[in-house]
Enzyme design. Structure first.
Site, short mmCIF file in Angstrom:
data_model
loop_
_atom_site.label_atom_id
_atom_site.label_comp_id
_atom_site.label_asym_id
_atom_site.label_seq_id
_atom_site.Cartn_x
_atom_site.Cartn_y
_atom_site.Cartn_z
N GLU A 287 66.72 113.20 65.66
CA GLU A 287 67.26 113.98 64.54
C GLU A 287 66.52 115.31 64.37
O GLU A 287 66.16 115.71 63.26
CB GLU A 287 67.22 113.16 63.25
CG GLU A 287 68.06 111.89 63.34
CD GLU A 287 68.19 111.11 62.04
OE1 GLU A 287 67.28 111.19 61.22
OE2 GLU A 287 69.22 110.44 61.87
N ASP A 361 71.77 102.25 62.24
CA ASP A 361 70.94 102.83 61.19
C ASP A 361 71.11 102.12 59.85
O ASP A 361 71.83 102.63 58.98
CB ASP A 361 71.30 104.32 61.05
CG ASP A 361 70.32 105.08 60.19
OD1 ASP A 361 69.31 104.49 59.80
OD2 ASP A 361 70.57 106.27 59.92
N GLU A 389 69.49 102.97 51.00
CA GLU A 389 70.22 104.16 51.45
C GLU A 389 71.72 103.87 51.61
O GLU A 389 72.55 104.68 51.21
CB GLU A 389 69.63 104.66 52.78
CG GLU A 389 70.35 105.87 53.34
CD GLU A 389 69.74 106.39 54.64
OE1 GLU A 389 68.74 105.82 55.11
OE2 GLU A 389 70.28 107.38 55.17
C1 GCV Z 1 63.63 109.74 57.69
C2 GCV Z 1 68.46 108.02 58.76
C3 GCV Z 1 68.18 108.59 57.40
C4 GCV Z 1 67.15 109.69 57.47
C5 GCV Z 1 65.89 109.11 58.13
C6 GCV Z 1 66.26 108.59 59.50
C7 GCV Z 1 65.08 107.92 60.18
O1 GCV Z 1 69.13 108.97 59.55
O2 GCV Z 1 69.35 109.06 56.81
O3 GCV Z 1 66.89 110.11 56.18
O4 GCV Z 1 64.89 110.08 58.22
O5 GCV Z 1 67.26 107.62 59.37
O6 GCV Z 1 64.98 106.73 60.06
O7 GCV Z 1 64.29 108.61 60.79
#
Ligand code: GCV
Length: 694
Positions: A287, A361, A389
Site C-alpha cells: 500500500e 483484509d 474496521e
Molecule cells: C495500516 C487495510 C487498512 C489500512 C491498514 C492496512 C494494513 O488496508 O484499511 O488502514 O493500514 O490494512 O493492514 O496495513
C-alpha cells in the site's frame, strides 16, 4: 425478568473488566476472606509488587476489607503467597516460562511461577476466579501460555490520530511525553497484563520515521517504564526508508553496507534508551510503503538486515505479509502466498512473519490465509484486527471471539487431519522457534476505552485467546460479562447468547455467503456499486463480480485458481460448489442467480433471506438487550441501546444497498415474505454519498 439482586450504580466503563466491585453474596465473601488475610511476597521485584498490589486492591474492592501486602509470611497461614520459584521444584515441571500454578492448602493460596511474569498472571487469574465467583478453597489451577509473543498493535500516528480507530484519539500523548506520564498508561498495562498480553507496538505500521529519533525514543522509553512492571515490552513500527529520510543516506537498500550500519547503530541506540525493547514491526512494499523491493531485494533481504542489527539483543523482527500489487489481472487473494512462500527458509531465526487471518483484509468472514501451513520453515505469527474496521466501527455490536476461533480452529490439513491454524501459530505443528499472535488494538482515548461498551469484550477475547486458543467463545463471553456487566445469571445468559450470535447476524446483513467488500471510500457505508479507483483491487466490483449471470469470485481452476494454494483436502471441499460451506461460497465461486443451494433456495432467494433476516435480527438484539435493563448499569445500558438503534438503521441500509444493487443484475423480485425496500437504489446511493463528502 425476575431475580435481579443488584442495585446498579452509574458506571463510565473506565475500569474495563477489572471492576472489583463488592461481591454481594456474603457467604462467598466469607469463603474468600478465609484465605485472603494478607498477600505475601518475597523481595522487591517490580512485577511481583504489581501482582501484590493488584491483589490487594482487587480484594479490597471485592471483599470490602483491606488486605495488607507483607514481606515473606513465613509459616503464617490464611493469606495469599506469591511464590516465585528460584530453583527446581515439583511445580517447575508443570510450568512454562510465563505459566502459573494456583493451589490452596490450610486456607493459604499459593501462586507459583517460574518468572515474575508467571506470578503476575497467576494473580490476575486468581482475581478472575473470584470476580466470576468460582470456589477457591480447593483450587488447583495450572496454566501456560500457548503462544510466546502476545501483542497489541496500535495503528497510532504522531498527530494523535488512530488509523482505523473508532474510540477517540491515541492513548499516547506524544507532546506531553516523556515528562508527563498519563496515569491511564498504567491502567492500560494492568488491563493487558490481566490477559497475559506481553507486548505492544505503540505506533502505526504506516510508520513515521519520527519514532526512530532520539527525541521520540525517550518518549517511548517513558511508556516502557510504565509497562515494564506489568510484563509488557514495547515494540516500534519501522519506516523502511528511514536511513534515507532520517539518516541522510543516498539509499535504504538493505544490502548496502552503510544502510546496514545505520540500522545497527539505530538499534544500538534504541537499546541504550530502552534496554528491554521488544523489537521492530515492518510493513514494507505494501500500500505504498517503502521496502526492499524498491531496490530489487526481497522481503527476506529486508527482514534479515534488521535481524542482523537486532542480533546482539533480545528482540525480534516482525515482518508483515500483508502485500498485494496493483495488477489488474492478478487475484489479490493469492498475493501474499505468491510473494512469501518462495522465501520460506530464507528468513533469519529472529524473524517472525506476521500474517493476517484471511488472505484479503480483515473481512467480516474470510477463509484462513493459505500462508498458514505453507511456510514450515518460517515462524508465522497471526494478525487479527480487534478494531472493527469492517465490523461496524464502534457502533455495531459484534463479538469477535467466534471470528478469531473460526480461523484458529480451521484445519489446514498440512500434516493430515487436525493440522489447525492454531497449531501452526502456537508453533507446535512446524516446531517453530518462536510463536506470535497480534491484535490490532481497539483502545483509544474515549473514557470507556473502546467506544462501544461491548467492544471491550473483543479486546478481552483477543487477549484470552492469545493466551489459550482452546478456550471457547462462550466461556470467554461469560467471564467477561460476569466481570464487567452483571452477576445476574439469567441476564448473563441472555447477553452471552446475544454476543455469540452477533457476528453471524452482522455477516448476514453485511456480506453473506462469502461476499466481501475490502475497499470503499469510507470503509463504513455500503458501496457495492463502487467501480472506480486508482487501482482495480480498490473497487468493490473487483471482489463481488456481480453480473447478469451470477455473483461471486471464481477462484477454482476455471478462474484465478487461488484454491490451488490450499491442501487437496481443503481444496476438494471448497472447489465444489455443492460441498463448499455456504459461508465461503462466493469467495470461491461465481454462482448463477438461479442456482439452487443446499438450503433449497436459489442463490438470489438465499441472499435476500440472509440480508432480511440479518437486518431483522438486529431488532431481536434490541429486544434482548431491553430485557436485561434491570441487571446492567443504567449508563452502560442506555449507551448500548442507543448504539443498537444506530446498528438497526444501518443494517437496513446495508440490506437495501445490496439487494437493490444486486437486483439490477439478478432481475428478480424480492421473494416473499420480504417486502421490497421502501427506497430506491438512487436514494440509498445518495445516503452513502453523504459519507463520501469531505
Ligand atoms: C495500516 C487495510 C487498512 C489500512 C491498514 C492496512 C494494513 O488496508 O484499511 O488502514 O493500514 O490494512 O493492514 O496495513
Amino acid at each position: 425478568m425476575k431475580g435481579f439482586a443488584q442495585t446498579p450504580v452509574s458506571d463510565d466503563g473506565y475500569r474495563l473488566w477489572l471492576k472489583y466491585d463488592l461481591i454481594n453474596d456474603a457467604a462467598k465473601r466469607q469463603a474468600y476472606t478465609r484465605s485472603t488475610q494478607f498477600v505475601s511476597l518475597t523481595g522487591n521485584s517490580p512485577m511481583l509488587k504489581s501482582a501484590a498490589n493488584e491483589l490487594s486492591t482487587g480484594l479490597q474492592g471485592l471483599l470490602g476489607k483491606s488486605v495488607p501486602v507483607i514481606q515473606n509470611a513465613g509459616n503464617r497461614t490464611g493469606g495469599i503467597v506469591l511464590n516465585r520459584l528460584t530453583g527446581p521444584d515439583a511445580d517447575s515441571q508443570l510450568l512454562a516460562k510465563e505459566g502459573y500454578r494456583i493451589t490452596s492448602k490450610n486456607n493459604t493460596i499459593t501462586i507459583t511461577g517460574k518468572t515474575d511474569a508467571g506470578v503476575l498472571y497467576g494473580a490476575f487469574a486468581l482475581l478472575r476466579q473470584m470476580q466470576t465467583l468460582q470456589p477457591v478453597e480447593a483450587i488447583s489451577l495450572t496454566s501456560n501460555p500457548k503462544v510466546q509473543f502476545r501483542m497489541l498493535n496500535h495503528w497510532d500516528n504522531v498527530d494523535g490520530s488512530v488509523e482505523r480507530g473508532y474510540a477517540g484519539s491515541s492513548l499516547w500523548k506524544w507532546y506531553e511525553l516523556p515528562e508527563r506520564v498519563d496515569p491511564r498508561y498504567r491502567d492500560y498495562a494492568r488491563a493487558n497484563a490481566s490477559l497475559g498480553i506481553n507486548g505492544t507496538v505503540v505506533n502505526n505500521v504506516n510508520a513515521s520515521a519520527r519514532f526512530m529519533t532520539a527525541e521520540y525514543l525517550h518518549k517511548v522509553a517513558a511508556l516502557a517504564d510504565v509497562f515494564r512492571p506489568y510484563g509488557i515490552r514495547v515494540y516500534l513500527s519501522v519506516y523502511f526508508a528511514a536511513p534515507k529520510t532520517l539518516g541522510g543516506l543516498k539509499t535504504s537498500d538493505p544490502l548496502d553496507p552503510q544502510v546496514r550500519r545505520w540500522w545497527a547503530d539505530k538499534v544500538k541506540e534504541i537499546y541504550q534508551i530502552i534496554p528491554d525493547f521488544g523489537g521492530l514491526l515492518v510493513k514494507a512494499n505494501s500500500e505504498g510503503e517503502p521496502g526492499p523491493q524498491d531496490y530489487g531485494r526481497t522481503h527476506a533481504d529486508g527482514a534479515n538486515m534488521l535481524a542482523e542489527a537486532m542480533k546482539p539483543y533480545d528482540g525480534v523482527v516482525i515482518w508483515r505479509a500483508f502485500v498485494y500489487k496493483a495488477d489488474p489481472k492478478a487475484d489479490r487473494f493469492k498475493a501474499a502466498h505468491e510473494e512469501f512462500t518462495p522465501l520460506d527458509g530464507q528468513f533469519d531465526k529472529k524473524v517472525i512473519v506476521q500474517v493476517k487471518n484471511g488472505p484479503i483484509d480483515f473481512q467480516p468472514r474470510e477463509p484462513f490465509s493459505p500462508l498458514f501451513g505453507n511456510m514450515p520453515k518460517t515462524s508465522l505469527g497471526m494478525e487479527f484486527q480487534i478494531t472493527q474496521e469492517y465490523l461496524g466501527f464502534a457502533t455495531h455490536l459484534v463479538y469477535e471471539a467466534p471470528l478469531f476461533k473460526e480461523c484458529l480452529d480451521a484445519d489446514t490439513y498440512v500434516n493430515g487431519k487436525g493440522s489447525t491454524v492454531a497449531k501452526i501459530v502456537d508453533g507446535s505443528l512446524h516446531r517453530y522457534s518462536m510463536s506470535a499472535i497480534a491484535g490490532v488494538a481497539n483502545a483509544g482515548s474515549i473514557r470507556n476505552w473502546t467506544g462501544h461498551p461491548i467492544a471491550q469484550a473483543n479486546w478481552y477475547a483477543f487477549g484470552r485467546l492469545a493466551w489459550d486458543h482452546t478456550l471457547s467463545s462462550e466461556a470467554i463471553a461469560r467471564e467477561w460479562v460476569t466481570m464487567t456487566l452483571t452477576h445476574n445469571p439469567p441476564a448473563t445468559k441472555r447477553i452471552v447468547n446475544l454476543m455469540l450470535k452477533s457476528r453471524d447476524i452482522y455477516v448476514d446483513y453485511n456480506t453473506p455467503l462469502g461476499l466481501s467488500r475490502p475497499w470503499s471510500g469510507v470503509h463504513f457505508a455500503p458501496e457495492p456499486w463502487q467501480n472506480r479507483s486508482s487501482r482495480p483491487d480498490w473497487t468493490a466490483v473487483y471482489y463481488h463480480r456481480a453480473d447478469s449471470a451470477g455473483l461471486g469470485f471464481d477462484r477454482t481452476a476455471t478462474g484465478s485458481n487461488a484454491l490451488a494454494q490450499y491442501r487437496p483436502e481443503v481444496r476438494r471441499t471448497w472447489e465444489n460448489p455443492q460441498t463448499c460451506p455456504l459461508p465461503y461460497l462466493l469467495w470461491f465461486h461465481h454462482v448463477p442467480w438461479n442456482q439452487q443451494l443446499t438450503t433449497g433456495r436459489t442463490l438470489w432467494n438465499e441472499l435476500c433471506t440472509r440480508f432480511y433476516t440479518g437486518a431483522d435480527s438486529v431488532r431481536w438484539m434490541q429486544q434482548e438487550w431491553a430485557q436485561v435493563k434491570p441487571a446492567v448499569d443504567p449508563a452502560i445500558h442506555a449507551d448500548v441501546s442507543a448504539r443498537l438503534a444506530t446498528q438497526q438503521r444501518e443494517a437496513v441500509w446495508w440490506r437495501d444497498a445490496w439487494v437493490l444493487y444486486l437486483q439490477s443484475y439478478a432481475k428478480q423480485p424480492i421473494p416473499a415474505p420480504y417486502k421490497k425496500p421502501d427506497r430506491t437504489l438512487e436514494e440509498v446511493k445518495r445516503l452513502t454519498d453523504v459519507y463520501l463528502l469531505r
